[in-house]
Scaffold this motif. Structure first.
Motif, short mmCIF file in Angstrom:
data_model
loop_
_atom_site.label_atom_id
_atom_site.label_comp_id
_atom_site.label_asym_id
_atom_site.label_seq_id
_atom_site.Cartn_x
_atom_site.Cartn_y
_atom_site.Cartn_z
N UNK A 133 0.43 -0.85 -0.16
CA UNK A 133 0.23 0.27 -0.15
C UNK A 133 0.88 1.12 -0.04
N UNK A 134 1.93 1.21 0.73
CA UNK A 134 2.20 2.42 0.94
C UNK A 134 3.12 2.48 -1.03
N UNK A 135 4.02 1.54 -1.14
CA UNK A 135 4.66 1.68 -2.66
C UNK A 135 3.14 2.03 -3.63
N UNK A 136 1.51 1.90 -2.87
CA UNK A 136 1.01 1.95 -3.98
C UNK A 136 0.97 3.63 -4.22
N UNK A 137 0.63 4.25 -2.42
CA UNK A 137 0.27 5.42 -2.45
C UNK A 137 1.41 6.50 -2.75
N UNK A 138 2.94 5.75 -3.06
CA UNK A 138 3.98 6.57 -4.32
C UNK A 138 3.56 6.85 -5.71
N UNK A 139 3.38 5.80 -5.84
CA UNK A 139 2.67 5.53 -7.32
C UNK A 139 1.66 6.33 -8.04
N UNK A 140 0.75 6.60 -7.00
CA UNK A 140 -0.42 7.25 -7.07
C UNK A 140 -0.12 8.73 -7.51
N UNK A 141 1.29 9.77 -6.66
CA UNK A 141 2.02 10.80 -6.65
C UNK A 141 2.78 10.60 -7.90
N UNK A 142 2.91 9.65 -8.09
CA UNK A 142 4.06 9.84 -9.06
C UNK A 142 3.19 9.60 -10.66
N UNK A 143 1.92 8.57 -10.61
CA UNK A 143 1.65 9.35 -11.52
C UNK A 143 0.77 10.22 -12.77
N UNK A 144 0.38 11.16 -10.34
CA UNK A 144 -0.89 12.69 -11.07
C UNK A 144 0.87 13.72 -11.18
N UNK A 145 1.77 13.29 -11.28
CA UNK A 145 3.16 13.71 -11.76
C UNK A 145 3.44 13.92 -12.60
N UNK A 146 4.21 12.79 -13.46
CA UNK A 146 4.66 12.18 -15.05
C UNK A 146 3.53 10.94 -15.70
N UNK A 147 2.48 10.89 -15.62
CA UNK A 147 1.79 10.10 -16.06
C UNK A 147 2.31 9.19 -16.91
N UNK A 148 2.75 10.20 -17.99
CA UNK A 148 3.07 9.99 -19.40
C UNK A 148 4.57 9.18 -18.88
N UNK A 149 5.08 9.36 -17.87
CA UNK A 149 6.67 8.33 -17.45
C UNK A 149 6.81 7.68 -16.80
N UNK A 150 5.00 6.48 -16.49
CA UNK A 150 5.40 5.47 -16.23
C UNK A 150 5.16 4.21 -16.66
N UNK A 151 5.03 4.08 -18.05
CA UNK A 151 5.34 3.04 -18.35
C UNK A 151 7.56 2.81 -18.05
N UNK A 152 8.19 3.79 -18.63
CA UNK A 152 9.39 3.28 -18.37
C UNK A 152 9.73 2.74 -16.98
N UNK A 153 8.83 3.62 -15.80
CA UNK A 153 9.48 3.91 -14.87
C UNK A 153 8.85 1.96 -13.99
#
Lengths: 254, 254
Positions: A133-153
């Motif tokens: 869940x911690x990881x998930x919440x972190x990625x919620x934030x990341x996806x909000x900021x850089x949605x287009x970079x999520x696949x490469x991340x």
DNA sequence: GCTTGACCTTGACGCAGCGTCAACCCTGCA
DNA sequence: TGCAGGGTTGACGCTGCGTCAAGGTCAAGC
């Protein structure tokens, strides 16, 4: 002569609706009898039925007026327009259905599918739900900021998870969460992290990361989220600082 | 730390929406800085994004709260329920589309198809639009009171219209509407009406009509609608009374 | 130190289409 | 005469915010 409830009865609507139509000017206020009761004639029944016919077909009350007095051509045009709106509304609701059905399966709640897949891999590796869940919440934030970079991340993250040491690291962290972080327990974790970061740096991955995450304020925010969520993070950061590393979501050499 | 607009920006919502979520208790009120500004942390971003994800999938705000804290099983159940509501809503709108498309062609505005067909026959016979509209409004009333009897009524009306004298009667009435009703013009009309009513009575049709339309108050209402709509009706009624006939929508021997 | 413009605050109305009290008057019948 | 079942106006509630209004605050340039 009719009372309001008789009028409403003939037209098959509620008394309240009739009064509403008076208020919005769709139906003219009729004359009153000695004691203030409204008295209607048959023409009111006709008009009321015509109003209802349109309203029940989904015509907004605000447009009923114009439609009642329209020529066939105007009428057809207005109807076409209203139909277009109805179609749009239907499409919107269908889109809602699509989204909600996707929500039905797990983490896709607010994270892209790639992330959800990664989180499932974590679970499969035996990592605790709290950690996931911690990881998930972190990625919620990341996806909000850089949605287009999520696949490469996520390509990188998945590659990392192929390394058994990464899984071991997560499990050690889980252990720390559960049993508390004594110095003795902390040491091997920090060693492992430093070891892997050195390798990562050697492959140039950290530079890439710094490139991708160029928003100090935002990175600081995500880090604060991590430190807020558990004191362990600050302890680890302190130990890593001693070894020459700063940061958390984006690690850099001090 | 974030201001409200930064928070809103990360989550892709408006500032107003955030305040609304505070109001309804979906998002906890954060602490304030010295001057009363709200200050948010990253956890608020996560929560806000999760709220939006559900809201954009058509989950009513009132249910978002429960869904955010639900177990997978509860979540699935709630989602199924919401999906059912969405489907119902879509069906309703589709029904609207169906009805509105039927409205698109002419008189089906508030009258059953049989009546619309009859009105079209009147038009085809060269009867004026004013007359047709009067007839239509009368049938709107009739359909409101006896919807189930409309088909049989229309069978009779169509049979009547097969008689050229009926068409001639309508045209004569049109003429009276346009050129005024002098005695000389009125006489042949009244003669024709009486003639046909006698025949009708001989065939027992008037008794049948009295059977079908057993609601004196309502018949009176429809008659008053006719007399209200044009003074000609009262003139004709007076002449018919001299010949032993009363009524209008439902004729009877005096 | 002052202006300016962008942000922040609370408060409140508006929208669609009535449902639903509340509080009170009118009417017809036993 | 009392009561049930009409009628009347007025106003809040629901959904999810948009949109003023009327101010206080902050950072920047003069």
């Amino acid at each position: 002569m009719l009372t309001i409830s008789q009028l409403a009865g003939y037209a098959g609507v509620t008394v309240r609706a009739v009064r509403h139509y008076h208020q919005v000017g769709l139906l003219p206020e009729p004359s009153r009898d000695g004691s203030g009761y409204r008295t209607y004639d048959a023409a009111a029944v006709v008009r009321l039925i015509r109003i209802r016919t349109l309203a029940e077909a989904g015509v907004p009350l605000a447009r009923v007026q114009e439609l009642l007095g329209a020529s066939p051509a105007e009428f057809a045009e207005a109807v076409a327009e209203i139909d277009t709106e109805l179609r749009a509304r239907i499409r919107e609701l269908q889109e809602h259905r699509r989204r909600i059905s996707r929500l039905a399966d797990g983490d896709s709640l607010a994270v892209p599918a790639e992330v959800a897949a990664y989180l499932d891999r974590m679970r499969a590796a035996g990592i605790s739900e709290a950690m996931v869940e911690g990881e998930r919440d972190g990625w919620i934030l990341m996806a909000a900021r850089w949605p287009e970079k999520i696949p490469e991340f996520m390509v990188d993250k998945n590659a990392q998870l192929d390394d058994p040491r990464v899984v071991r690291l997560y499990l050690l962290l889980d252990d720390l969460l559960v049993h508390g972080a004594s110095d003795a327990r902390l040491d091997p974790v920090v060693d492992l992290m430093v070891e892997m970061m050195e390798e990562s740096a050697a492959r140039g991955e950290l530079e890439q990361q710094s490139e991708d995450m160029r928003d100090d304020a935002f990175v600081g925010l995500v880090d604060s989220f991590a430190t807020d969520s558990h004191p362990l993070v600050e302890q680890l950061q302190a130990r890593l600082a001693e070894r020459g590393w700063t940061g958390w979501s984006r690690m850099e050499r001090a």
